[in-house]
Write a protein that holds these residues in place. Structure first.
Motif, PDB file in Angstrom:
ATOM      1  N   THR A   1     -17.372   8.054  34.786  1.00  0.00           N
ATOM      2  CA  THR A   1     -17.875   7.382  35.978  1.00  0.00           C
ATOM      3  C   THR A   1     -17.118   7.913  37.195  1.00  0.00           C
ATOM      4  OG1 THR A   1     -16.241   5.593  35.875  1.00  0.00           O
ATOM      5  CG2 THR A   1     -18.291   5.307  34.607  1.00  0.00           C
ATOM      6  N   ARG A   2     -17.650   7.637  38.348  1.00  0.00           N
ATOM      7  CA  ARG A   2     -16.941   8.051  39.563  1.00  0.00           C
ATOM      8  C   ARG A   2     -15.599   7.345  39.678  1.00  0.00           C
ATOM      9  NH1 ARG A   2     -21.359   8.630  44.509  1.00  0.00           N
ATOM     10  NH2 ARG A   2     -22.756  10.122  43.458  1.00  0.00           N
ATOM     11  N   ALA A   3     -15.545   6.102  39.205  1.00  0.00           N
ATOM     12  CA  ALA A   3     -14.277   5.367  39.251  1.00  0.00           C
ATOM     13  C   ALA A   3     -13.234   6.041  38.368  1.00  0.00           C
ATOM     14  CB  ALA A   3     -14.497   3.924  38.813  1.00  0.00           C
ATOM     15  N   GLN A   4     -13.639   6.520  37.189  1.00  0.00           N
ATOM     16  CA  GLN A   4     -12.701   7.222  36.313  1.00  0.00           C
ATOM     17  C   GLN A   4     -12.216   8.518  36.956  1.00  0.00           C
ATOM     18  OE1 GLN A   4     -15.324   7.317  32.819  1.00  0.00           O
ATOM     19  NE2 GLN A   4     -13.671   6.384  31.640  1.00  0.00           N
ATOM     20  N   LEU A   5     -13.133   9.244  37.557  1.00  0.00           N
ATOM     21  CA  LEU A   5     -12.737  10.495  38.215  1.00  0.00           C
ATOM     22  C   LEU A   5     -11.799  10.219  39.382  1.00  0.00           C
ATOM     23  CD1 LEU A   5     -15.954  12.718  38.350  1.00  0.00           C
ATOM     24  CD2 LEU A   5     -14.199  12.551  36.581  1.00  0.00           C
ATOM     25  N   ARG A   6     -12.072   9.152  40.096  1.00  0.00           N
ATOM     26  CA  ARG A   6     -11.193   8.787  41.215  1.00  0.00           C
ATOM     27  C   ARG A   6      -9.786   8.469  40.706  1.00  0.00           C
ATOM     28  NH1 ARG A   6     -13.040   3.674  44.486  1.00  0.00           N
ATOM     29  NH2 ARG A   6     -12.417   2.735  42.497  1.00  0.00           N
ATOM     30  N   GLY A   7      -9.713   7.760  39.577  1.00  0.00           N
ATOM     31  CA  GLY A   7      -8.409   7.462  38.995  1.00  0.00           C
ATOM     32  C   GLY A   7      -7.676   8.718  38.583  1.00  0.00           C
ATOM     33  N   THR A   8      -8.401   9.655  37.969  1.00  0.00           N
ATOM     34  CA  THR A   8      -7.809  10.933  37.572  1.00  0.00           C
ATOM     35  C   THR A   8      -7.309  11.686  38.795  1.00  0.00           C
ATOM     36  OG1 THR A   8      -9.305  11.073  35.678  1.00  0.00           O
ATOM     37  CG2 THR A   8      -8.255  13.113  36.381  1.00  0.00           C
ATOM     38  N   LEU A   9      -8.090  11.669  39.850  1.00  0.00           N
ATOM     39  CA  LEU A   9      -7.714  12.357  41.086  1.00  0.00           C
ATOM     40  C   LEU A   9      -6.458  11.737  41.701  1.00  0.00           C
ATOM     41  CD1 LEU A   9      -8.261  14.331  43.417  1.00  0.00           C
ATOM     42  CD2 LEU A   9      -9.852  12.630  44.373  1.00  0.00           C
ATOM     43  N   VAL A  10      -6.395  10.414  41.757  1.00  0.00           N
ATOM     44  CA  VAL A  10      -5.231   9.745  42.345  1.00  0.00           C
ATOM     45  C   VAL A  10      -3.980  10.043  41.524  1.00  0.00           C
ATOM     46  CG1 VAL A  10      -4.200   7.485  42.795  1.00  0.00           C
ATOM     47  CG2 VAL A  10      -6.559   7.940  43.493  1.00  0.00           C
ATOM     48  N   HIS A  11      -4.103  10.031  40.205  1.00  0.00           N
ATOM     49  CA  HIS A  11      -2.960  10.385  39.355  1.00  0.00           C
ATOM     50  C   HIS A  11      -2.488  11.803  39.651  1.00  0.00           C
ATOM     51  CE1 HIS A  11      -3.802   6.774  37.018  1.00  0.00           C
ATOM     52  NE2 HIS A  11      -2.734   7.017  36.281  1.00  0.00           N
ATOM     53  N   SER A  12      -3.429  12.716  39.803  1.00  0.00           N
ATOM     54  CA  SER A  12      -3.082  14.108  40.080  1.00  0.00           C
ATOM     55  C   SER A  12      -2.354  14.241  41.416  1.00  0.00           C
ATOM     56  CB  SER A  12      -4.352  14.963  40.091  1.00  0.00           C
ATOM     57  OG  SER A  12      -4.069  16.307  40.424  1.00  0.00           O
ATOM     58  N   VAL A  13      -2.849  13.536  42.432  1.00  0.00           N
ATOM     59  CA  VAL A  13      -2.220  13.605  43.754  1.00  0.00           C
ATOM     60  C   VAL A  13      -0.805  13.035  43.710  1.00  0.00           C
ATOM     61  CG1 VAL A  13      -2.291  12.693  46.109  1.00  0.00           C
ATOM     62  CG2 VAL A  13      -4.363  13.628  45.065  1.00  0.00           C
ATOM     63  N   LEU A  14      -0.607  11.919  43.016  1.00  0.00           N
ATOM     64  CA  LEU A  14       0.728  11.324  42.947  1.00  0.00           C
ATOM     65  C   LEU A  14       1.696  12.235  42.199  1.00  0.00           C
ATOM     66  CD1 LEU A  14      -0.189   7.578  42.333  1.00  0.00           C
ATOM     67  CD2 LEU A  14       0.757   8.603  44.421  1.00  0.00           C
ATOM     68  N   GLU A  15       1.208  12.919  41.183  1.00  0.00           N
ATOM     69  CA  GLU A  15       2.062  13.883  40.489  1.00  0.00           C
ATOM     70  C   GLU A  15       2.467  15.012  41.440  1.00  0.00           C
ATOM     71  OE1 GLU A  15       2.004  16.843  36.557  1.00  0.00           O
ATOM     72  OE2 GLU A  15       0.147  15.902  37.254  1.00  0.00           O
ATOM     73  N   LYS A  16       1.503  15.517  42.207  1.00  0.00           N
ATOM     74  CA  LYS A  16       1.797  16.596  43.160  1.00  0.00           C
ATOM     75  C   LYS A  16       2.712  16.102  44.283  1.00  0.00           C
ATOM     76  CE  LYS A  16      -2.652  18.875  42.311  1.00  0.00           C
ATOM     77  NZ  LYS A  16      -2.105  20.019  41.576  1.00  0.00           N
ATOM     78  N   LEU A  17       2.537  14.845  44.670  1.00  0.00           N
ATOM     79  CA  LEU A  17       3.359  14.290  45.745  1.00  0.00           C
ATOM     80  C   LEU A  17       4.833  14.308  45.358  1.00  0.00           C
ATOM     81  CD1 LEU A  17       3.035  12.755  48.543  1.00  0.00           C
ATOM     82  CD2 LEU A  17       3.341  10.674  47.194  1.00  0.00           C
ATOM     83  N   PHE A  18       5.141  13.924  44.112  1.00  0.00           N
ATOM     84  CA  PHE A  18       6.535  13.879  43.680  1.00  0.00           C
ATOM     85  C   PHE A  18       7.108  15.271  43.420  1.00  0.00           C
ATOM     86  CE2 PHE A  18       5.835   9.326  42.898  1.00  0.00           C
ATOM     87  CZ  PHE A  18       7.023   8.824  43.430  1.00  0.00           C
ATOM     88  N   ALA A  19       6.257  16.289  43.410  1.00  0.00           N
ATOM     89  CA  ALA A  19       6.750  17.660  43.287  1.00  0.00           C
ATOM     90  C   ALA A  19       7.216  18.194  44.642  1.00  0.00           C
ATOM     91  CB  ALA A  19       5.662  18.563  42.711  1.00  0.00           C
ATOM     92  N   LEU A  20       6.879  17.471  45.714  1.00  0.00           N
ATOM     93  CA  LEU A  20       7.283  17.890  47.054  1.00  0.00           C
ATOM     94  C   LEU A  20       8.703  17.420  47.347  1.00  0.00           C
ATOM     95  CD1 LEU A  20       4.081  16.838  49.062  1.00  0.00           C
ATOM     96  CD2 LEU A  20       4.716  19.162  48.344  1.00  0.00           C
ATOM     97  N   PRO A  21       9.377  18.047  48.322  1.00  0.00           N
ATOM     98  CA  PRO A  21      10.674  17.520  48.763  1.00  0.00           C
ATOM     99  C   PRO A  21      10.510  16.076  49.223  1.00  0.00           C
ATOM    100  CG  PRO A  21      10.292  19.718  49.665  1.00  0.00           C
ATOM    101  CD  PRO A  21       9.002  19.289  49.028  1.00  0.00           C
ATOM    102  N   ALA A  22      11.511  15.265  49.007  1.00  0.00           N
ATOM    103  CA  ALA A  22      11.414  13.831  49.278  1.00  0.00           C
ATOM    104  C   ALA A  22      10.933  13.529  50.696  1.00  0.00           C
ATOM    105  CB  ALA A  22      12.763  13.163  49.026  1.00  0.00           C
ATOM    106  N   ALA A  23      11.427  14.267  51.673  1.00  0.00           N
ATOM    107  CA  ALA A  23      11.080  13.982  53.069  1.00  0.00           C
ATOM    108  C   ALA A  23       9.595  14.181  53.358  1.00  0.00           C
ATOM    109  CB  ALA A  23      11.910  14.870  54.001  1.00  0.00           C
ATOM    110  N   GLU A  24       8.895  14.952  52.539  1.00  0.00           N
ATOM    111  CA  GLU A  24       7.480  15.235  52.770  1.00  0.00           C
ATOM    112  C   GLU A  24       6.543  14.234  52.097  1.00  0.00           C
ATOM    113  OE1 GLU A  24       6.268  19.256  52.033  1.00  0.00           O
ATOM    114  OE2 GLU A  24       8.220  20.084  52.602  1.00  0.00           O
TER     115      GLU A  24
END
Length: 316
Positions: free
Chosen positions: A71-94
């Motif tokens: 469903t679109r809701a499932q894909l949205r959840g997958t996308l948000v998880h992916s973004v949060l994983e990428k976010l924590f790969a950035l330097p803390a200040a970013e």
């Protein structure tokens, strides 16, 4: 005890666990090395929860491996998880809200390239439709930033694959959204929830998943996690729970009992349906005898590797 955090904090009851049968059924024969599957059969939190909810659902997913359109809701959840994983790969200040939003479109492009069939949920790839959907994902990310400041955190790992074998021989396998480890060695397991499951059922299922991870990490590291934390991004609440060793021992026995029950059903194909309110969301309802359907012929127990969870499994 369960502790809520967030704008609508309030008490909630601890979800009940399944009974703990003492069955000691002998496992199915292990194939000879030449016939052995690439990966040994394992139990994941999603498949364990499937069997606990409805044995026939487990069969459809793990044995028959029937396709389920996302469903679109499932894909949205997958996308948000992916973004949060990428976010924590950035330097803390970013790790700022605007930076997370900037990651949305590239992360969706990456997911769409890996699974092109997911784009079929957006007929004609209408730009306005995709833009609106990405906007709803951005709202979930904004909710995350209202719950915590990622600039103050340095997780040990995100999307961490964990696997361990219990003394009984049951192999447990899964993915942890985030693992925080304090300088003192205390462990916190964090899971993001973006779905819209009914609250009571959803929380019980989520806490089952978290206790599963707690058992695996306890057996891997010899340390009982100090906190299991669920972050509900749809309504901006956090749910924290502190397990103890005695509880995890009981839950470990529950997991062993579930696996033995799966093996018993696997011998005969007797995966019985268990009707509930969740039937309304089941992709295989038309094949269920409880709703006038007929399941496909049982293909036999194929020693399924049901321990590998898909991104959709982990994004509820």
């Amino acid at each position: 005890m369960l502790d809520r955090e967030g704008p609508a904090a309030g008490p909630t009851a601890e979800p009940t666990e399944t009974a703990e049968p003492t069955d000691t059924t002998t496992p199915l024969p292990t194939p000879e090395p030449a016939e052995r599957a690439v990966r040994r059969p394992a139990l994941s939190p999603s498949r364990a929860a499937d069997f606990k909810q409805c044995p026939l659902l487990y069969r459809f997913r793990a044995v028959d491996r029937l396709p389920e359109p996302p469903t679109r809701a499932q894909l949205r959840g997958t996308l948000v998880h992916s973004v949060l994983e990428k976010l924590f790969a950035l330097p803390a200040a970013e790790r700022m809200p605007e930076r997370a939003r900037d990651l949305l479109a590239p992360a969706w492009a990456e997911l769409a390239e890996q699974s092109p069939e997911w784009t079929e949920l957006f007929p004609g790839a209408e730009s306005a439709e995709v833009t609106e959907w990405l906007g709803s994902a951005a709202e979930l990310l904004d909710a995350y930033f209202r719950l915590e400041d990622p600039r103050r955190l340095e997780p040990e790992a995100c999307e961490l694959h964990v696997e361990t074998e219990l003394g009984s021989g049951v192999l447990l396998r899964g993915y942890v959204d985030r693992l925080d480890v304090a300088p003192t060695g205390e462990i916190r397991v964090v899971d993001y929830k973006t779905g819209a499951a009914p609250r009571a059922i959803g929380e019980a299922k989520a806490m089952f998943q978290m206790k599963f991870y707690a058992v695996v990490l306890w057996r891997l590291r010899g340390v009982v996690p100090r906190q299991l934390k669920l972050m509900y991004l749809t309504d901006g609440q956090a749910l924290a729970y502190t397990p103890d060793e005695a509880e995890l021992r009981r839950f470990e026995r529950t997991l062993e009992a579930i696996w033995q029950a799966i093996l018993r059903a696997g011998r005969t194909g007797d995966f019985r349906p268990s009707p509930s309110r969740l039937c309304d969301w089941c992709a295989h309802r038309a094949l269920c005898p409880s709703h006038g359907g007929t399941p496909p012929e049982y293909p036999g127990w194929p020693e399924p590797d049901a321990g590998e969870e898909s991104p959709l499994d982990r994004a509820d």
